[in-house]
Write a protein that holds these residues in place. Structure first.
Motif: not given
Length: 126
Positions: A3, A5, A8, A11, A59, A61-62
């Motif tokens: 991912k 980072r 994210i 976002r 975070f 969750k991500d």
């Protein structure tokens, strides 16, 4: 696939409608650093944790790997203490120290050390 980072983070900042300048101030960094972090695909989990606190966002969750990072209680941003509150706190700890020191000296005197109750305490190691 790893991912990104920074994307994210970007976002989440948009979703929270967070303004960059106040966020940077909470984080104790420059606005430019926030933008660089948003472009960093491998932004450290330490920074992501700090952003999470500043944005009040979890975070993990991500980034499930964050679940293994030690959790700290949330910091109270913006709760500056007045001079009087700080002075009262300093006086409290000073008084507590003096009280404990007096009790310690009384204990030393009550125990004695074989020289007719005379006990000397020196912080110089002599």
């Amino acid at each position: 696939m790893l991912k990104h980072r920074g994307e994210i983070l970007s976002r989440v900042i948009r979703e929270k409608n967070a303004k960059i300048a106040p966020l940077a101030k909470k984080m104790g960094i420059d606005r430019g650093t926030v933008y660089r972090h948003m472009d960093d695909p491998e932004l450290s989990l330490d920074y992501i944790t700090q952003y999470g606190k500043a944005l009040d966002y979890d975070f993990s969750k991500d980034f499930p790997e964050m679940l293994y990072v030690l959790r700290e209680p949330p910091a109270e941003y913006g709760s500056a203490k007045s001079y009087d509150e700080l002075k009262d706190a300093a006086d409290y700890w000073k008084d507590k120290y003096i009280d404990i020191l007096e009790k310690y000296n009384a204990l030393l005197l009550s125990r004695g050390n074989g020289d007719n109750g005379k006990t000397t305490f020196s912080g110089h190691g002599s």
